[in-house]
Write an enzyme that holds these catalytic residues in place. Structure first.
Site, mmCIF file in Angstrom:
data_model
loop_
_atom_site.group_PDB
_atom_site.id
_atom_site.type_symbol
_atom_site.label_atom_id
_atom_site.label_comp_id
_atom_site.label_asym_id
_atom_site.label_seq_id
_atom_site.Cartn_x
_atom_site.Cartn_y
_atom_site.Cartn_z
ATOM 1 N N HIS A 83 60.568 38.967 36.226
ATOM 2 C CA HIS A 83 61.365 37.746 36.052
ATOM 3 C C HIS A 83 60.584 36.826 35.105
ATOM 4 O O HIS A 83 59.465 36.420 35.413
ATOM 5 C CB HIS A 83 61.574 37.092 37.423
ATOM 6 C CG HIS A 83 62.361 35.828 37.399
ATOM 7 N ND1 HIS A 83 63.743 35.789 37.417
ATOM 8 C CD2 HIS A 83 61.954 34.526 37.380
ATOM 9 C CE1 HIS A 83 64.151 34.533 37.426
ATOM 10 N NE2 HIS A 83 63.085 33.737 37.392
ATOM 11 N N ASP A 126 60.156 33.436 33.430
ATOM 12 C CA ASP A 126 60.517 32.018 33.496
ATOM 13 C C ASP A 126 60.115 31.324 32.209
ATOM 14 O O ASP A 126 58.928 31.222 31.898
ATOM 15 C CB ASP A 126 59.771 31.352 34.664
ATOM 16 C CG ASP A 126 60.383 31.687 36.011
ATOM 17 O OD1 ASP A 126 61.611 31.546 36.159
ATOM 18 O OD2 ASP A 126 59.624 32.072 36.924
ATOM 19 N N ASP A 169 66.315 32.255 43.722
ATOM 20 C CA ASP A 169 65.017 32.079 43.061
ATOM 21 C C ASP A 169 64.312 30.823 43.566
ATOM 22 O O ASP A 169 64.831 29.723 43.403
ATOM 23 C CB ASP A 169 65.264 31.966 41.549
ATOM 24 C CG ASP A 169 63.989 31.811 40.733
ATOM 25 O OD1 ASP A 169 62.890 31.951 41.284
ATOM 26 O OD2 ASP A 169 64.124 31.547 39.516
ATOM 27 N N GLY A 170 63.126 31.023 44.167
ATOM 28 C CA GLY A 170 62.279 29.897 44.554
ATOM 29 C C GLY A 170 61.901 29.931 46.021
ATOM 30 O O GLY A 170 62.759 29.947 46.902
#
Ligand code: DX5
Ligand code: ZN
Length: 211
Positions: free
Chosen positions: A30, A32, A172-173
């Protein structure tokens, strides 16, 4: 459930972290990308990202936290990512951005911050492959999972069913072996610090994948 690992916050330097992620059974790296405008911190130049990630043996799940995401699409397409995801809050040019990503044969994701109404996504849900629901405010790794995400995910699952749509849902998170239990109905999770601050990346990925 598929697992994407973010290298944003790690106990190792970026190159080592990427190698360690490559050696796990995670489905995606992923990526970012933050522009220092849509979120306070800037962490990329497109050329550097391309150098860093070309040649990786994992599929890429790019998460653009940037205003005017359309301007990055052609360059990022060189990486042949599986997904490019941008934020519904980041542009007025949402349909064109979706089309530009698709034109490059890349799957399109649309992301939404915790405080934005899920209904903002409605006009675009039939056009995208993925919806990325943020379970923290974008900008930093290592934050705590926001519990309200559970309702948002359930609403979106209901909207998907009622409208017979096919997009995937990713969260996500703040995802770890405990918080993942809140979002078992989703298709993909992103985990950053839980994996990359651990002593054994594969053990951590496996604990997530068991769900
Ligand atoms: C937050 C990023 C996330 C984050 C995930 O802005 O989009 O992908 O790095 O990291 P953890 O799992 O540590 O919250
Ligand atoms: Zn992300």
């Amino acid at each position: 459930m598929e697992v994407a690992v973010s290298y944003l916050k790690s106990k190792y330097d970026t190159k080592t972290t990427l190698k360690l992620i490559e050696n796990t059974s995670a489905n995606y790296i992923h990526v970012d990308l933050m522009d220092g405008g849509f979120v306070p911190r800037r962490n990329f130049e497109v050329d550097d990202v391309i150098k860093l990630l070309s040649g990786t043996n994992k599929d890429l799940d790019i998460h653009l936290m940037a205003f005017d995401p359309i301007i990055y699409v052609e360059e990022l397409a060189k990486l042949k990512p599986t997904y490019i995801t941008f934020h519904v809050e980041a542009t007025h040019d949402i349909v064109n951005t979706i089309e530009r990503i698709k034109w490059n044969n890349i799957k399109v994701g649309l992301s939404i911050k915790p405080n934005t109404d899920i209904l903002e996504l409605m006009p675009y849900l039939s056009l995208v492959d993925l919806v990325l629901i943020m379970s923290v405010n974008p900008g930093l790794g290592g934050q705590e999972f926001m519990v309200d995400t559970v309702n948002r995910v359930n609403n979106l699952i209901k909207i998907r069913e009622e409208n017979k749509l096919n997009f995937k849902i990713e969260v996500d998170g703040g995802i770890n072996e405990d918080t993942i239990k809140n979002v078992l109905g989703v298709d993909m999770v992103v985990s950053g610090s839980y994996v990359c601050m651990s002593d054994n990346f594969e053990d951590a990925v496996n604990k997530l994948r068991l769900n």
